[in-house]
Write an enzyme that holds these catalytic residues in place. Structure first.
Site, PDB file in Angstrom:
ATOM      1  N   TYR A 119      61.001  18.330  62.254  1.00  0.00           N
ATOM      2  CA  TYR A 119      61.257  19.929  62.620  1.00  0.00           C
ATOM      3  C   TYR A 119      62.490  19.922  63.392  1.00  0.00           C
ATOM      4  O   TYR A 119      63.388  20.743  62.791  1.00  0.00           O
ATOM      5  CB  TYR A 119      60.167  20.288  63.542  1.00  0.00           C
ATOM      6  N   VAL A 161      59.806  28.947  49.785  1.00  0.00           N
ATOM      7  CA  VAL A 161      61.259  28.965  50.020  1.00  0.00           C
ATOM      8  C   VAL A 161      62.104  27.610  49.594  1.00  0.00           C
ATOM      9  O   VAL A 161      63.049  27.673  49.427  1.00  0.00           O
ATOM     10  CB  VAL A 161      61.834  29.225  51.589  1.00  0.00           C
ATOM     11  N   THR A 183      50.743  28.542  57.151  1.00  0.00           N
ATOM     12  CA  THR A 183      50.172  28.630  58.320  1.00  0.00           C
ATOM     13  C   THR A 183      50.131  30.268  58.813  1.00  0.00           C
ATOM     14  O   THR A 183      49.622  30.766  59.801  1.00  0.00           O
ATOM     15  CB  THR A 183      51.291  28.096  59.828  1.00  0.00           C
TER      16      THR A 183
HETATM   17  P1  NAD Z   1      54.457  30.610  61.962  1.00  0.00           P
HETATM   18  O1  NAD Z   1      53.886  29.351  61.483  1.00  0.00           O
HETATM   19  O2  NAD Z   1      53.324  31.645  62.285  1.00  0.00           O
HETATM   20  O3  NAD Z   1      55.061  31.178  60.986  1.00  0.00           O
HETATM   21  C1  NAD Z   1      55.882  30.624  59.856  1.00  0.00           C
HETATM   22  C2  NAD Z   1      55.540  31.215  58.620  1.00  0.00           C
HETATM   23  O4  NAD Z   1      56.386  30.686  57.826  1.00  0.00           O
HETATM   24  C3  NAD Z   1      54.027  31.356  58.211  1.00  0.00           C
HETATM   25  O5  NAD Z   1      53.656  32.448  57.714  1.00  0.00           O
HETATM   26  C4  NAD Z   1      54.167  30.221  56.733  1.00  0.00           C
HETATM   27  O6  NAD Z   1      53.109  30.163  56.078  1.00  0.00           O
HETATM   28  C5  NAD Z   1      55.503  30.628  56.426  1.00  0.00           C
HETATM   29  N1  NAD Z   1      56.066  29.211  55.700  1.00  0.00           N
HETATM   30  C6  NAD Z   1      55.880  27.936  56.265  1.00  0.00           C
HETATM   31  N2  NAD Z   1      56.425  27.064  55.142  1.00  0.00           N
HETATM   32  C7  NAD Z   1      56.943  27.988  54.316  1.00  0.00           C
HETATM   33  C8  NAD Z   1      57.450  27.953  52.841  1.00  0.00           C
HETATM   34  N3  NAD Z   1      57.704  26.721  52.441  1.00  0.00           N
HETATM   35  N4  NAD Z   1      57.581  29.002  51.952  1.00  0.00           N
HETATM   36  C9  NAD Z   1      57.571  30.137  52.447  1.00  0.00           C
HETATM   37  N5  NAD Z   1      56.789  30.383  53.574  1.00  0.00           N
HETATM   38  C10 NAD Z   1      56.814  29.501  54.450  1.00  0.00           C
HETATM   39  O7  NAD Z   1      55.422  30.477  63.241  1.00  0.00           O
HETATM   40  P2  NAD Z   1      56.284  31.415  64.143  1.00  0.00           P
HETATM   41  O8  NAD Z   1      55.972  31.081  65.446  1.00  0.00           O
HETATM   42  O9  NAD Z   1      55.793  32.669  63.583  1.00  0.00           O
HETATM   43  O10 NAD Z   1      57.590  30.844  63.646  1.00  0.00           O
HETATM   44  C11 NAD Z   1      58.463  31.692  62.849  1.00  0.00           C
HETATM   45  C12 NAD Z   1      59.958  30.822  62.917  1.00  0.00           C
HETATM   46  O11 NAD Z   1      60.365  30.955  64.184  1.00  0.00           O
HETATM   47  C13 NAD Z   1      59.816  29.416  62.649  1.00  0.00           C
HETATM   48  O12 NAD Z   1      61.090  29.330  61.863  1.00  0.00           O
HETATM   49  C14 NAD Z   1      59.983  28.707  63.688  1.00  0.00           C
HETATM   50  O13 NAD Z   1      60.577  27.443  63.485  1.00  0.00           O
HETATM   51  C15 NAD Z   1      60.787  29.591  64.622  1.00  0.00           C
HETATM   52  N6  NAD Z   1      60.674  29.666  66.078  1.00  0.00           N
HETATM   53  C16 NAD Z   1      59.514  29.736  66.695  1.00  0.00           C
HETATM   54  C17 NAD Z   1      59.149  29.574  67.975  1.00  0.00           C
HETATM   55  C18 NAD Z   1      57.976  29.917  68.705  1.00  0.00           C
HETATM   56  O14 NAD Z   1      57.637  29.786  69.962  1.00  0.00           O
HETATM   57  N7  NAD Z   1      57.151  30.831  68.378  1.00  0.00           N
HETATM   58  C19 NAD Z   1      60.112  28.972  68.900  1.00  0.00           C
HETATM   59  C20 NAD Z   1      61.213  28.639  68.123  1.00  0.00           C
HETATM   60  C21 NAD Z   1      61.590  28.747  66.735  1.00  0.00           C
END
Ligand code: NAD
Ligand code: UDP
Length: 311
Positions: A144, A58, A36
């Protein structure tokens, strides 16, 4: 100079974190599989000799000598984490095991980006860290929610069994520039719809609530959390307690974009939480009186500016 690994570094939050860590004089490795995330989010950092990117998933082990790890790799938007739910569980659980294994091996401190989703559809409002949550283990969101819950368990187990230095933050709805236009989450959806004259899609009645945090406030808290005393592990809620209904958000976005898009109503997805608002007293106590500074209106204007340029 600290060597810092950011997993999920090309994503929305990860890219802001990498930028800030470089600005503060660190040596940063951004690891991502681009599910993503996007290279566009981090292109501007490539000029720095202290920034490198690694294409890696990962769910398989990775090795590098680092001092700190921020573990963010995981799709965060419901449409993306539900696209391949088994992979989402693997990313959360095996990703946590692999990164904790690395932290143990190289003696690094590791921070987990957990989520308010560990509270599920909460029956306690606002949510405090001692609330165990109300999660459907077999619903659409469970890959999730349960993946993230299990990751928290693993973090605590690695700390207790192997003395790994851990930090857990529970992030509440965060928004800002670098969200993908097709991310699917509500703030980016509404802004993109309003700017392109498409209908604004409200799921359900729009009376469900969320508390929206601008990304800069989160990044401040992440850095402060990493620097807390080793005895403070969390979990700690990081979010903006100003609560809005989804209908209020839609009206706000329409006003700020001066858009003539219509609001339409679509079915509410399964297990969509009815209300969500963080209690941030613990964060304020432990993170030097940290509190979110950016009001929704200000953050929305910055995000609208970003999407106006990139769309
Ligand atoms: P996002 O989807 O923009 O970022 C996630 C990133 O992880 C992406 O760059 C994606 O390519 C990478 N990724 C996914 N699966 C992977 C894998 N197997 N190996 C390596 N890379 C992988 O989302 P975000 O909003 O930036 O979220 C980042 C983190 O923060 C996540 O762990 C999410 O659960 C957590 N989070 C975000 C929010 C929010 O509101 N944005 C809220 C709670 C938790
Ligand atoms: N939502 C909506 N229209 C959209 C996208 C989301 O009404 O186009 C609603 C969604 O049903 C939920 C809230 O907005 O009630 C927040 O959704 P999001 O996916 O951003 O985050 P989460 O549900 O994980 O908090």
């Amino acid at each position: 100079m600290k060597r810092i690994l950011v997993t999920g570094g090309a994503g929305f939050i990860g890219s802001h974190l990498c930028e800030r860590l470089i600005k503060e004089g660190n040596d940063v490795i951004c690891l991502d599989n681009y599910f993503t995330g996007s290279k566009n989010n981090i292109l501007h950092l490539l000029d720095s000799p202290f920034f490198e990117i690694v294409r890696h998933d990962v769910t398989t082990p990775y090795f590098a000598e680092v001092d700190e790890i921020y573990n963010l790799a995981c799709p965060a938007s419901p449409i993306h984490y539900q696209y391949n739910p088994i992979k989402t569980v693997k990313t959360s659980v095996m990703g946590a095991i692999n990164m904790l294994g690395l932290a143990k091996r190289v003696n690094a401190k590791i921070l987990q980006a957990s989520t308010s989703e560990v509270y599920g559809d909460p029956q306690v409002h606002p949510q405090t860290e001692d609330y165990w949550g109300h999660v459907n283990p077999i619903g659409e969101r469970s890959c999730y929610d349960e993946g993230k819950r299990c990751a928290e368990t693993l973090f605590v187990n690695y700390h207790q069994q192997n003395d790994v230095l851990i930090k857990i933050i529970r992030i509440f709805n965060t928004y800002g520039p670098n969200m993908h236009p097709n991310d699917g989450r509500v703030v980016s959806n509404f802004i993109v719809q309003a700017l392109s004259g498409k209908d604004i899609t409200i799921y359900g009645t729009g009376n469900q609530t969320r508390s929206f945090q601008y990304v800069d406030d989160l990044i401040n808290a992440m850095l402060l959390m990493m620097q807390t005393d080793d005895s403070f592990l969390g979990p700690v809620n990081i979010g903006n307690p100003d609560e809005f209904s989804i209908l209020e958000l839609a009206t706000f976005v329409l006003k700020l974009t001066n858009s003539s898009s219509k609001i339409i109503f679509k079915p509410l997805p399964q297990d969509d939480p009815t209300q969500r608002k963080p209690d941030i007293s613990l964060a304020q106590e432990k993170l030097n009186n940290w509190k979110p500074e950016i009001k929704l209106e200000v953050g929305l204007i910055k995000t609208i500016e970003y999407f106006s340029k990139t769309l």
